[in-house]
Design an enzyme around this catalytic site. Structure first.
Site, PDB file in Angstrom:
ATOM      1  N   GLU A 154       0.829  -1.212   0.000  1.00 17.66           N
ATOM      2  CA  GLU A 154       0.000   0.000   0.000  1.00 17.66           C
ATOM      3  C   GLU A 154       0.864   1.263   0.000  1.00 17.66           C
ATOM      4  O   GLU A 154       0.526   2.247  -0.651  1.00 17.66           O
ATOM      5  CB  GLU A 154      -0.942   0.018   1.220  1.00 17.66           C
ATOM      6  CG  GLU A 154      -2.112  -0.939   1.113  1.00 17.66           C
ATOM      7  CD  GLU A 154      -2.906  -0.780  -0.188  1.00 17.66           C
ATOM      8  OE1 GLU A 154      -3.109   0.367  -0.633  1.00 17.66           O
ATOM      9  OE2 GLU A 154      -3.299  -1.798  -0.772  1.00 17.66           O
ATOM     10  N   SER A 160      19.434  -8.177  -7.998  1.00 19.71           N
ATOM     11  CA  SER A 160      18.343  -8.706  -8.818  1.00 19.71           C
ATOM     12  C   SER A 160      18.697  -9.283 -10.181  1.00 19.71           C
ATOM     13  O   SER A 160      17.832  -9.904 -10.776  1.00 19.71           O
ATOM     14  CB  SER A 160      17.205  -7.691  -8.947  1.00 19.71           C
ATOM     15  OG  SER A 160      17.682  -6.397  -9.064  1.00 19.71           O
ATOM     16  N   HIS A 162       3.697  -9.825  -9.828  1.00 21.35           N
ATOM     17  CA  HIS A 162       5.146 -10.067  -9.749  1.00 21.35           C
ATOM     18  C   HIS A 162       5.808  -9.006  -8.865  1.00 21.35           C
ATOM     19  O   HIS A 162       6.606  -9.305  -7.987  1.00 21.35           O
ATOM     20  CB  HIS A 162       5.768 -10.058 -11.146  1.00 21.35           C
ATOM     21  CG  HIS A 162       7.265 -10.015 -11.118  1.00 21.35           C
ATOM     22  ND1 HIS A 162       8.026 -11.088 -10.725  1.00 21.35           N
ATOM     23  CD2 HIS A 162       8.138  -9.012 -11.388  1.00 21.35           C
ATOM     24  CE1 HIS A 162       9.305 -10.751 -10.766  1.00 21.35           C
ATOM     25  NE2 HIS A 162       9.395  -9.494 -11.163  1.00 21.35           N
ATOM     26  N   SER A 163       5.489  -7.758  -9.124  1.00 19.49           N
ATOM     27  CA  SER A 163       6.007  -6.647  -8.327  1.00 19.49           C
ATOM     28  C   SER A 163       5.001  -5.518  -8.490  1.00 19.49           C
ATOM     29  O   SER A 163       3.996  -5.670  -9.199  1.00 19.49           O
ATOM     30  CB  SER A 163       7.385  -6.193  -8.834  1.00 19.49           C
ATOM     31  OG  SER A 163       7.235  -5.507 -10.074  1.00 19.49           O
TER      32      SER A 163
HETATM   33  C1  LIG Z   1      19.349 -11.606 -15.871  1.00 22.95           C
HETATM   34  C2  LIG Z   1      17.964 -11.043 -15.694  1.00 22.95           C
HETATM   35  N1  LIG Z   1      17.064 -11.160 -16.694  1.00 22.95           N
HETATM   36  C3  LIG Z   1      15.831 -10.658 -16.544  1.00 22.95           C
HETATM   37  C4  LIG Z   1      15.476 -10.023 -15.390  1.00 22.95           C
HETATM   38  C5  LIG Z   1      14.068  -9.444 -15.248  1.00 22.95           C
HETATM   39  N2  LIG Z   1      13.298 -10.296 -14.315  1.00 22.95           N
HETATM   40  C6  LIG Z   1      13.177  -9.931 -13.027  1.00 22.95           C
HETATM   41  S1  LIG Z   1      12.303 -11.046 -12.153  1.00 22.95           S
HETATM   42  C7  LIG Z   1      12.029 -12.016 -13.497  1.00 22.95           C
HETATM   43  C8  LIG Z   1      11.237 -13.292 -13.386  1.00 22.95           C
HETATM   44  C9  LIG Z   1      11.836 -14.285 -12.453  1.00 22.95           C
HETATM   45  O1  LIG Z   1      10.944 -15.330 -12.210  1.00 22.95           O
HETATM   46  P1  LIG Z   1      11.237 -16.435 -11.153  1.00 22.95           P
HETATM   47  O2  LIG Z   1      12.675 -16.785 -11.131  1.00 22.95           O
HETATM   48  O3  LIG Z   1      10.278 -17.544 -11.367  1.00 22.95           O
HETATM   49  O4  LIG Z   1      10.966 -15.718  -9.739  1.00 22.95           O
HETATM   50  P2  LIG Z   1       9.604 -15.159  -9.143  1.00 22.95           P
HETATM   51  O5  LIG Z   1       9.536 -13.706  -9.510  1.00 22.95           O
HETATM   52  O6  LIG Z   1       8.488 -15.948  -9.713  1.00 22.95           O
HETATM   53  O7  LIG Z   1       9.707 -15.303  -7.662  1.00 22.95           O
HETATM   54  C10 LIG Z   1      12.636 -11.457 -14.628  1.00 22.95           C
HETATM   55  C11 LIG Z   1      12.578 -12.034 -15.970  1.00 22.95           C
HETATM   56  C12 LIG Z   1      16.450  -9.917 -14.375  1.00 22.95           C
HETATM   57  N3  LIG Z   1      16.189  -9.350 -13.209  1.00 22.95           N
HETATM   58  N4  LIG Z   1      17.677 -10.443 -14.541  1.00 22.95           N
END
Ligand SMILES: Cc1ncc(C[n+]2csc(CCOP(=O)(O)OP(=O)(O)O)c2C)c(N)n1
Ligand SMILES: [Mg+2]
Length: 446
Positions: free
Chosen positions: A122, A208, A337-338
């Site tokens: 929030e 990240s 996701h975020s």
């Molecule tokens: C090397 C890289 N590629 C792409 C991203 C963008 N990105 C951030 S989170 C995400 C998805 C990750 O999914 P998952 O590993 O299943 O974790 P969840 O968010 O489901 O917990 C992506 C593609 C990134 N942070 N780093």
């Protein structure tokens, strides 16, 4: 075209001459000549085709039937669980028989995390912080695994494992300080929200770029092995991150170097908007373990006891045997996701509701506790009120705090600040002197 097409044949003939030399009986090659090549003279003659393969690294038999291995040779790896959706223990011999106090601690960590998520989510929506990621639905994977570790085991997270840190005792005001990037943040506001880290709690700061933590964790596990202590490393990642090259590198190094590490995959069904059905064609992440020579298990991530049992056993064996383990915890990401995502664009409300209302790790544990007479409606109300008050106090405190001084931006990073960083620092200070009072984010620490 014709000339270049002939070249490979000529090349092959001269290669054969080079490898075999001139045959002792022109026109008659030794029986295994083409197969054995230049080493032929030194090798023993094999008389039977029934001999075992001698290839380095092979531990199989020869076959004379042409057949491709089906991808479903490893498929349908079962999902280990201890408790059903109603919180009933399905097999008493698997009940970890945890004392009431410890189970209450699980529940309080899981629900406190949930409350903190609501407030910080929030806050972002109201523009008070820049970004946030909730952990809704994955609380069981965090708490069940954290509780099975020793306090000094080293944790590498991805970004959606705040419950691990919470269960280890990271205080609410530091969670808040990090998300607000205020002067009490140990990172001095230099990271995006949710990029927590804590040296005292052996939790490596989140970064990240996906999967970078995996080879780093393996390197640490190798160092721990050489120290010969009873610690291990646990490395969390999402099923999406498991598609990165770094995941392969990490798994293979851990297996070949025999490192005491638990790879803990939170398979929550999505990598942002990409569902698992578009991420892989094999049987999820657990099925990859045997390919690397890693002991693997799939567990119900919404069953905190199953996660606890699997992590505890993996930890015990990782210490005793110096080898890696892979746990794939099946769960569901109930939140977006975020805060930069709107998941209604790619999944239905009904799908989300199913997990939220019918298969939630918190309600499952609550059913269990109520069934034992350890929890009731009044205790629930009192605890919810108390935990919300604690979160709100920490949140208000974080809002009141000053921002870190820009002096800190690079001061604890370099022993000797390089000239270009020095220049950036000076320019930042000039800028703040001139325009500082116009910044809407509040006052800076002196
Ligand atoms: C090397 C890289 N590629 C792409 C991203 C963008 N990105 C951030 S989170 C995400 C998805 C990750 O999914 P998952 O590993 O299943 O974790 P969840 O968010 O489901 O917990 C992506 C593609 C990134 N942070 N780093
Ligand atoms: Mg995921």
């Amino acid at each position: 075209m014709a000339a270049s097409a002939r070249l490979p044949c000529a090349g092959l003939r001269s290669l054969r001459r080079l490898l075999l030399g001139r045959p002792s009986h022109p026109g008659r090659l030794p029986a295994r000549g083409l197969r054995a090549g230049v080493c032929l003279q030194q090798q023993e003659e094999f008389t039977s085709l029934e001999e075992k393969p001698q290839f380095p690294g092979a531990s199989a038999e020869f076959v004379d039937k042409l057949e491709f291995i089906q991808p479903n040779v490893i498929s349908g790896i079962p999902i280990y669980r201890v408790m059903d959706r109603q919180g009933q223990i399905t097999n008493p011999s698997e009940d970890p028989q945890l004392p009431q106090e410890q189970v209450l601690k699980f529940y309080k960590s899981m629900t406190l995390l949930n409350t903190m998520d609501r407030i910080l989510y929030e806050s972002q929506r109201q523009g008070r912080i820049s970004f946030y990621m909730t952990n809704y639905g994955e609380e069981g994977t965090h708490v069940g695994s954290a509780a099975a570790l020793s306090d000094t085991d080293l944790v590498f997270g991805q970004y959606r494992e705040a419950g691990v840190l919470m269960h280890r005792g990271y205080p609410l005001d530091l969670f808040m300080a990090q998300c607000y990037g205020n002067a009490s943040d140990t990172g001095k506001g230099r990271q995006m929200p949710v990029h927590y880290g804590c040296k005292d709690l052996h939790f490596v700061t989140i970064s990240s770029p996906l999967a970078t933590q995996i080879p780093q964790a393996v390197g640490s596990a190798y160092a721990i092995k050489r120290e010969n202590t009873d610690r291990i490393v646990i490395c969390y990642f999402g099923e999406g991150a498991a598609s990165e090259g770094d995941a392969h590198a990490g798994f293979n190094f851990a297996a070949t170097l025999e490192c005491p590490i638990i790879f803990f995959c939170r398979n929550n069904g999505y990598a942002i908007s990409t569902p698992t059905s578009e991420q892989y064609r094999g049987d999820g992440i657990a099925a990859r373990g045997p390919g690397y020579g890693i002991q693997s298990i799939r567990v119900d991530g919404n069953d905190v006891f199953a996660v606890y049992n699997a992590t505890r056993e993996a930890r015990r064996r990782a210490v005793a045997e110096n080898q890696p383990f892979l746990i794939e915890a099946m769960t569901y990401r109930i939140g977006h996701h975020s805060t930069s995502d709107d998941s209604s664009a790619y999944r239905s409300v009904d799908e989300v509701n199913y997990w939220d209302k019918q298969d939630h790790p918190i309600s499952r544990l609550r059913h269990y506790m109520v069934g034992r007479g350890w929890w009731d409606e009044d205790q629930e109300k009192t605890w919810r009120k108390k935990s919300r008050k604690r979160v709100m106090e920490a949140f208000e405190e974080a809002e009141r705090k000053l921002k870190p001084s820009p002096q800190f931006l690079f001061s604890d990073v370099y022993c000797e600040m390089p000239w270009h960083i020095q220049k950036q620092q000076e320019s930042l200070e000039r800028h703040l002197k001139q325009y500082g009072e116009h910044y809407p984010l509040g006052q800076y620490e002196k």
